[in-house]
Design a protein around this motif. Structure first.
Motif, PDB file in Angstrom:
ATOM      1  N   MET A   1      -0.617  18.475  -0.397  1.00  8.95           N
ATOM      2  CA  MET A   1      -0.810  17.068  -0.087  1.00  8.95           C
ATOM      3  C   MET A   1      -1.181  16.949   1.385  1.00  8.95           C
ATOM      4  SD  MET A   1       1.949  13.940  -0.346  1.00  8.95           S
ATOM      5  CE  MET A   1       2.098  13.981  -2.105  1.00  8.95           C
ATOM      6  N   SER A   2      -2.246  16.238   1.674  1.00 10.49           N
ATOM      7  CA  SER A   2      -2.688  16.077   3.059  1.00 10.49           C
ATOM      8  C   SER A   2      -1.752  15.135   3.809  1.00 10.49           C
ATOM      9  CB  SER A   2      -4.119  15.545   3.093  1.00 10.49           C
ATOM     10  OG  SER A   2      -4.134  14.194   2.695  1.00 10.49           O
ATOM     11  N   SER A   3      -1.806  15.204   5.137  1.00  9.93           N
ATOM     12  CA  SER A   3      -0.937  14.329   5.934  1.00  9.93           C
ATOM     13  C   SER A   3      -1.320  12.863   5.734  1.00  9.93           C
ATOM     14  CB  SER A   3      -1.008  14.711   7.408  1.00  9.93           C
ATOM     15  OG  SER A   3      -2.321  14.517   7.902  1.00  9.93           O
ATOM     16  N   LYS A   4      -2.618  12.586   5.512  1.00  8.88           N
ATOM     17  CA  LYS A   4      -3.051  11.201   5.265  1.00  8.88           C
ATOM     18  C   LYS A   4      -2.445  10.673   3.970  1.00  8.88           C
ATOM     19  CE  LYS A   4      -6.703   7.956   5.469  1.00  8.88           C
ATOM     20  NZ  LYS A   4      -5.940   6.840   5.910  1.00  8.88           N
ATOM     21  N   ALA A   5      -2.473  11.478   2.912  1.00 13.33           N
ATOM     22  CA  ALA A   5      -1.893  11.059   1.631  1.00 13.33           C
ATOM     23  C   ALA A   5      -0.394  10.859   1.766  1.00 13.33           C
ATOM     24  CB  ALA A   5      -2.212  12.078   0.552  1.00 13.33           C
ATOM     25  N   ARG A   6       0.277  11.722   2.518  1.00 14.08           N
ATOM     26  CA  ARG A   6       1.721  11.599   2.717  1.00 14.08           C
ATOM     27  C   ARG A   6       2.030  10.330   3.521  1.00 14.08           C
ATOM     28  NH1 ARG A   6       2.818  16.526   4.034  1.00 14.08           N
ATOM     29  NH2 ARG A   6       2.333  16.304   6.198  1.00 14.08           N
ATOM     30  N   LEU A   7       1.241  10.068   4.541  1.00 12.44           N
ATOM     31  CA  LEU A   7       1.435   8.865   5.346  1.00 12.44           C
ATOM     32  C   LEU A   7       1.225   7.628   4.487  1.00 12.44           C
ATOM     33  CD1 LEU A   7       1.907   7.496   8.073  1.00 12.44           C
ATOM     34  CD2 LEU A   7      -0.548   7.639   8.464  1.00 12.44           C
ATOM     35  N   ASP A   8       0.187   7.626   3.688  1.00 14.70           N
ATOM     36  CA  ASP A   8      -0.061   6.485   2.822  1.00 14.70           C
ATOM     37  C   ASP A   8       1.109   6.273   1.862  1.00 14.70           C
ATOM     38  OD1 ASP A   8      -2.458   5.997   4.041  1.00 14.70           O
ATOM     39  OD2 ASP A   8      -3.672   6.983   2.507  1.00 14.70           O
ATOM     40  N   GLN A   9       1.674   7.349   1.330  1.00 14.17           N
ATOM     41  CA  GLN A   9       2.825   7.238   0.429  1.00 14.17           C
ATOM     42  C   GLN A   9       4.034   6.682   1.187  1.00 14.17           C
ATOM     43  OE1 GLN A   9       2.797   7.540  -2.807  1.00 14.17           O
ATOM     44  NE2 GLN A   9       4.963   7.077  -2.983  1.00 14.17           N
ATOM     45  N   GLN A  10       4.236   7.131   2.418  1.00 14.44           N
ATOM     46  CA  GLN A  10       5.350   6.629   3.230  1.00 14.44           C
ATOM     47  C   GLN A  10       5.174   5.145   3.526  1.00 14.44           C
ATOM     48  OE1 GLN A  10       5.260   9.147   6.672  1.00 14.44           O
ATOM     49  NE2 GLN A  10       6.594  10.703   5.757  1.00 14.44           N
TER      50      GLN A  10
ATOM     51  N   MET B   1       3.441   2.988   1.738  1.00 14.23           N
ATOM     52  CA  MET B   1       3.632   2.247   0.487  1.00 14.23           C
ATOM     53  C   MET B   1       5.120   2.121   0.152  1.00 14.23           C
ATOM     54  SD  MET B   1       0.693   1.255  -0.283  1.00 14.23           S
ATOM     55  CE  MET B   1       0.973   0.604  -1.901  1.00 14.23           C
ATOM     56  N   GLU B   2       5.883   3.162   0.376  1.00 10.62           N
ATOM     57  CA  GLU B   2       7.327   3.107   0.122  1.00 10.62           C
ATOM     58  C   GLU B   2       8.004   2.124   1.076  1.00 10.62           C
ATOM     59  OE1 GLU B   2       8.725   7.138   0.312  1.00 10.62           O
ATOM     60  OE2 GLU B   2       7.719   7.685  -1.570  1.00 10.62           O
ATOM     61  N   LYS B   3       7.556   2.094   2.328  1.00  9.60           N
ATOM     62  CA  LYS B   3       8.126   1.165   3.308  1.00  9.60           C
ATOM     63  C   LYS B   3       7.829  -0.276   2.901  1.00  9.60           C
ATOM     64  CE  LYS B   3      10.134   0.006   7.131  1.00  9.60           C
ATOM     65  NZ  LYS B   3      11.580   0.163   7.272  1.00  9.60           N
ATOM     66  N   ILE B   4       6.595  -0.541   2.489  1.00 13.21           N
ATOM     67  CA  ILE B   4       6.225  -1.892   2.056  1.00 13.21           C
ATOM     68  C   ILE B   4       7.051  -2.285   0.837  1.00 13.21           C
ATOM     69  CG2 ILE B   4       4.359  -3.287   1.082  1.00 13.21           C
ATOM     70  CD1 ILE B   4       2.446  -1.610   2.891  1.00 13.21           C
ATOM     71  N   ALA B   5       7.193  -1.379  -0.110  1.00 12.52           N
ATOM     72  CA  ALA B   5       7.980  -1.660  -1.314  1.00 12.52           C
ATOM     73  C   ALA B   5       9.432  -1.961  -0.948  1.00 12.52           C
ATOM     74  CB  ALA B   5       7.903  -0.491  -2.287  1.00 12.52           C
ATOM     75  N   SER B   6       9.990  -1.207  -0.006  1.00 13.93           N
ATOM     76  CA  SER B   6      11.388  -1.447   0.384  1.00 13.93           C
ATOM     77  C   SER B   6      11.544  -2.793   1.082  1.00 13.93           C
ATOM     78  CB  SER B   6      11.912  -0.310   1.271  1.00 13.93           C
ATOM     79  OG  SER B   6      11.352  -0.370   2.563  1.00 13.93           O
ATOM     80  N   LEU B   7      10.530  -3.212   1.838  1.00 10.86           N
ATOM     81  CA  LEU B   7      10.597  -4.515   2.503  1.00 10.86           C
ATOM     82  C   LEU B   7      10.485  -5.661   1.496  1.00 10.86           C
ATOM     83  CD1 LEU B   7       8.414  -3.786   5.645  1.00 10.86           C
ATOM     84  CD2 LEU B   7      10.870  -4.204   5.602  1.00 10.86           C
ATOM     85  N   LEU B   8       9.798  -5.428   0.393  1.00  7.31           N
ATOM     86  CA  LEU B   8       9.658  -6.463  -0.632  1.00  7.31           C
ATOM     87  C   LEU B   8      10.900  -6.595  -1.505  1.00  7.31           C
ATOM     88  CD1 LEU B   8       5.986  -5.794  -1.759  1.00  7.31           C
ATOM     89  CD2 LEU B   8       6.842  -7.808  -0.557  1.00  7.31           C
ATOM     90  N   GLU B   9      11.688  -5.519  -1.604  1.00  9.10           N
ATOM     91  CA  GLU B   9      12.892  -5.561  -2.439  1.00  9.10           C
ATOM     92  C   GLU B   9      13.872  -6.594  -1.904  1.00  9.10           C
ATOM     93  OE1 GLU B   9      14.765  -1.799  -3.122  1.00  9.10           O
ATOM     94  OE2 GLU B   9      12.837  -0.846  -3.577  1.00  9.10           O
ATOM     95  N   GLY B  10      14.323  -7.442  -2.768  1.00  7.45           N
ATOM     96  CA  GLY B  10      15.329  -8.431  -2.396  1.00  7.45           C
ATOM     97  C   GLY B  10      14.790  -9.616  -1.616  1.00  7.45           C
TER      98      GLY B  10
END
Length: 64
Positions: free
Chosen positions: A1-10, A12-21
């Motif tokens: 997995m490239s660093s760009k793909a990993r960053l994008d996943q991170q 996306m996970e951060k955005i998802a966590s901010l939307l929770e609740g």
């Protein structure tokens, strides 16, 4: 997995966590030079409306 793909996943996970609740509010994503540089979460807390009661002061202002 490239660093760009990993960053994008991170990101996306951060955005998802901010939307929770988040019941009322916004998640704002700031982009600079085609890259996400900042994510802001603004949360609003809504208070239940109370029924309006007639008070002597409010009656006076209505009659004027």
């Amino acid at each position: 997995m490239s660093s760009k793909a990993r960053l994008d996943q991170q990101v996306m996970e951060k955005i998802a966590s901010l939307l929770e609740g988040l019941e009322f509010g916004t998640v704002q994503i700031t982009v600079h030079d085609s890259q996400i540089t900042q994510i802001d979460r603004l949360e609003k807390h809504r208070l239940p409306l109370k029924s309006k009661q007639t008070t002597p002061l409010s009656n006076q202002s209505k009659s004027r």
